[in-house]
Design a protein around this motif. Sequence first.
Motif, PDB file in Angstrom:
ATOM      1  N   GLN A 128     -20.682  52.054  22.405  1.00 51.52           N
ATOM      2  CA  GLN A 128     -21.552  50.915  22.030  1.00 51.52           C
ATOM      3  C   GLN A 128     -22.062  49.796  24.082  1.00 51.52           C
ATOM      4  OE1 GLN A 128     -18.554  51.471  21.357  1.00 51.52           O
ATOM      5  NE2 GLN A 128     -16.927  49.739  22.814  1.00 51.52           N
TER       6      GLN A 128
ATOM      7  N   SER B 294     -27.071  48.401  20.497  1.00 51.38           N
ATOM      8  CA  SER B 294     -27.176  48.404  19.055  1.00 51.38           C
ATOM      9  C   SER B 294     -28.385  49.431  18.776  1.00 51.38           C
ATOM     10  CB  SER B 294     -28.027  46.984  18.849  1.00 51.38           C
ATOM     11  OG  SER B 294     -28.513  46.857  20.083  1.00 51.38           O
ATOM     12  N   ILE B 295     -28.376  49.039  17.463  1.00 46.35           N
ATOM     13  CA  ILE B 295     -29.442  49.709  16.429  1.00 46.35           C
ATOM     14  C   ILE B 295     -30.807  49.022  16.126  1.00 46.35           C
ATOM     15  CG2 ILE B 295     -30.759  52.169  15.386  1.00 46.35           C
ATOM     16  CD1 ILE B 295     -27.369  52.788  14.883  1.00 46.35           C
ATOM     17  N   ASP B 296     -31.784  49.176  16.430  1.00 45.80           N
ATOM     18  CA  ASP B 296     -32.960  48.299  16.524  1.00 45.80           C
ATOM     19  C   ASP B 296     -34.228  48.635  15.808  1.00 45.80           C
ATOM     20  OD1 ASP B 296     -32.227  45.572  17.249  1.00 45.80           O
ATOM     21  OD2 ASP B 296     -31.782  47.052  18.717  1.00 45.80           O
ATOM     22  N   VAL B 297     -34.589  48.166  14.934  1.00 46.78           N
ATOM     23  CA  VAL B 297     -35.453  49.483  13.983  1.00 46.78           C
ATOM     24  C   VAL B 297     -36.338  48.244  12.915  1.00 46.78           C
ATOM     25  CG1 VAL B 297     -36.208  51.308  12.827  1.00 46.78           C
ATOM     26  CG2 VAL B 297     -33.763  50.994  13.391  1.00 46.78           C
TER      27      VAL B 297
ATOM     28  N   ALA C 196     -37.597  44.864  11.928  1.00 47.98           N
ATOM     29  CA  ALA C 196     -36.277  43.528  11.903  1.00 47.98           C
ATOM     30  C   ALA C 196     -35.067  43.474  11.267  1.00 47.98           C
ATOM     31  CB  ALA C 196     -36.803  42.344  10.522  1.00 47.98           C
ATOM     32  N   ILE C 197     -34.293  44.862  11.604  1.00 52.30           N
ATOM     33  CA  ILE C 197     -32.674  45.413  11.496  1.00 52.30           C
ATOM     34  C   ILE C 197     -31.930  46.228  12.205  1.00 52.30           C
ATOM     35  CG2 ILE C 197     -31.820  47.431  10.430  1.00 52.30           C
ATOM     36  CD1 ILE C 197     -33.770  48.602   9.400  1.00 52.30           C
ATOM     37  N   HIS C 198     -31.165  44.635  12.513  1.00 50.13           N
ATOM     38  CA  HIS C 198     -30.329  44.957  13.971  1.00 50.13           C
ATOM     39  C   HIS C 198     -28.819  45.558  13.567  1.00 50.13           C
ATOM     40  CE1 HIS C 198     -28.998  43.412  17.796  1.00 50.13           C
ATOM     41  NE2 HIS C 198     -27.810  43.858  17.235  1.00 50.13           N
ATOM     42  N   ILE C 199     -28.552  46.389  13.918  1.00 50.00           N
ATOM     43  CA  ILE C 199     -27.432  46.846  13.624  1.00 50.00           C
ATOM     44  C   ILE C 199     -26.598  47.213  15.134  1.00 50.00           C
ATOM     45  CG2 ILE C 199     -26.095  48.687  12.919  1.00 50.00           C
ATOM     46  CD1 ILE C 199     -28.111  49.976  11.247  1.00 50.00           C
ATOM     47  N   ASP C 200     -25.662  46.135  14.933  1.00 42.85           N
ATOM     48  CA  ASP C 200     -24.486  46.108  16.243  1.00 42.85           C
ATOM     49  C   ASP C 200     -23.861  46.894  15.861  1.00 42.85           C
ATOM     50  OD1 ASP C 200     -22.930  45.704  18.169  1.00 42.85           O
ATOM     51  OD2 ASP C 200     -21.995  43.629  18.072  1.00 42.85           O
TER      52      ASP C 200
END
Length: 288
Positions: free
Chosen positions: A115, A120-123, A125-129
């Motif tokens: 990290q 983070s992973i941003d695709v 509107a999807i945001h994954i910390d």
Amino acid sequence: MTSQKVIPARNWGQRAAAALLIALVALLLFMVGTSRHISWSAIPQYIFDETILDGIRLTILFTVLSMIISIIAGAILAMLRLSPNPILAGFASLYIWFFRGTPLLVQIIFWFNIQLFIPSIDVGAIHIDMNVIINAFVAALLALSLNEAAYMAEIMRGGLMAVDNGQNEAAKALGYTPTQAMLRIIFPQALRVIIPPIGNQTISMLKTTSLVSVVAAQDLLTRAQNIYARNFLIIELLIVASIWYLVMTTIASAIQFVIEQRLGKSTNQASGLLQSALRLMRAEGRNG
């Protein structure tokens, strides 16, 4: 003619070496057993401690999951390595080179800190910390599985290459497709070569999981460290952990032996049936 009795030569050098070895081991055991700095009564107290048992469960879970993932990934990598496509074969070779060439401890620390450069992973509107996804357990499992997959790939590749090419030709003569030949003929026979090193790797994995203690993944060694950080019984807790590692590896070795015995019988039967069928087809061809 009188028979002569053969008297084996006495090797005094080997006897002296054996006596010296016994004396050194006995001296070491005496020094450890009579040490006033080890609280031997604490060892039975912690053998079945619930914290230690929880660590054992997690160690076994790490071992089982990482071996399942690595075996599947290793099989795929082995087939890619044997592929005539240079890109697929090159990718498999690069993967194996990288993961076998870097220390597992470094890989564990890398995944635990991933990290730092992928927060983070941003695709859309999807945001994954990444802090949520890659915790200590996931980081340890990824490192163990991906590293072991490189070794599994080479083990499986060697097993597939050890099967005589005539087996593949016999399968084709019997009308098997390449996939059917691989799954029904080649791979079952390769298991005789593959299973022993996989068993050895599994036993090694049981001990290798202790490395995940560097990220506090709560395995057996981590739990032992947590306890002796409070009561300072360092040697006693390390002995407890060692006893459990010995128990687990002994059980795993026994399971490996049973599997090898049964697998050897079944693969011998399959190979014999295939060869009999091929000889019959050749005989019919000559008669025709």
